[in-house]
Motif scaffolding. Structure first.
Motif, PDB file in Angstrom:
ATOM      1  N   PRO A 158       0.825  -1.213   0.000  1.00 32.35           N
ATOM      2  CA  PRO A 158       0.000   0.000   0.000  1.00 32.35           C
ATOM      3  C   PRO A 158       0.865   1.273   0.000  1.00 32.35           C
ATOM      4  N   ALA A 159       1.525   1.506  -1.112  1.00 34.73           N
ATOM      5  CA  ALA A 159       2.401   2.675  -1.243  1.00 34.73           C
ATOM      6  C   ALA A 159       1.911   3.531  -2.398  1.00 34.73           C
ATOM      7  N   ASP A 160       2.203   4.830  -2.325  1.00 30.63           N
ATOM      8  CA  ASP A 160       1.844   5.740  -3.412  1.00 30.63           C
ATOM      9  C   ASP A 160       2.810   5.609  -4.581  1.00 30.63           C
ATOM     10  N   ALA A 161       4.046   5.265  -4.271  1.00 26.61           N
ATOM     11  CA  ALA A 161       5.081   5.157  -5.304  1.00 26.61           C
ATOM     12  C   ALA A 161       6.212   4.292  -4.770  1.00 26.61           C
ATOM     13  N   PHE A 162       7.169   3.990  -5.656  1.00 25.82           N
ATOM     14  CA  PHE A 162       8.265   3.101  -5.296  1.00 25.82           C
ATOM     15  C   PHE A 162       9.619   3.678  -5.670  1.00 25.82           C
TER      16      PHE A 162
END
Length: 175
Positions: free
Chosen positions: A41-45
């Motif tokens: 559950p991340a917005d970006a990597f």
């Protein structure tokens, strides 16, 4: 008395370095890493460019143990940098930063000019990958992890030269 701080309001960024292993996959597997990203559950990597993946741009590993023997990755995890970028794009995740090869600092600090030239080339590939993915940052650990003495003069010279060559292109930050 300690005061409670609110968490940062910015987006949540997750490194790809260990997501596969954390979710039961193989630690350095490109296939398992890309499969795991949808569960995070991340917005970006932050895409960590592991040398086990991009066969056409990775210098020999300098890890102090027999890394290649301990981490035999299947053929589907080895590909060109272009194919790697295609596979990452196909995963449909936002990549805001790209982390250079974990041993880049060893090559940056080397007394051997050929090693430093190879490090500059590897750094250029990392910057190219970041641009291709729309990332705005490149992460570099510019020191020799295995050295007895820390001398940053060589890596700083290579990094300054690389930054000057690309003239801090659009959205890219010098490191």
């Amino acid at each position: 008395m300690a005061t409670r701080r609110d968490p940062p309001a910015g987006p949540v960024l997750c490194s790809t370095a260990t997501v596969a292993r954390g979710l039961g996959g193989r630690s350095h597997s490109l296939v398992d890493t890309l499969a795991a990203l949808g569960a995070i559950p991340a917005d970006a990597f932050e895409l960590v460019l592991l040398p086990e993946w991009a066969a056409d741009v990775s210098p020999p590993l300098v890890a102090p143990r027999t890394w290649a023997e301990d981490h035999q990755e299947p053929p589907e995890d080895r590909c060109s940098l272009a194919e790697l970028l295609t596979r990452v794009r196909s995963a449909g995740v936002a990549v805001t930063s790209v982390h250079a090869h974990r041993d880049l600092g060893v090559f940056l600090c080397s007394a051997d000019r050929a090693d430093r030239a190879g490090a500059a080339k590897l750094l250029a590939h990392t910057v190219d990958a970041a641009r291709a993915l729309g990332a705005t940052m490149v992460i570099v650990h510019g020191w020799d992890t295995y050295a007895e003495r820390l001398d940053l003069s060589r890596p700083l010279a290579v990094l300054e030269e690389a930054a000057g060559r690309r003239a801090a292109g659009p959205g890219m930050h010098s490191v």
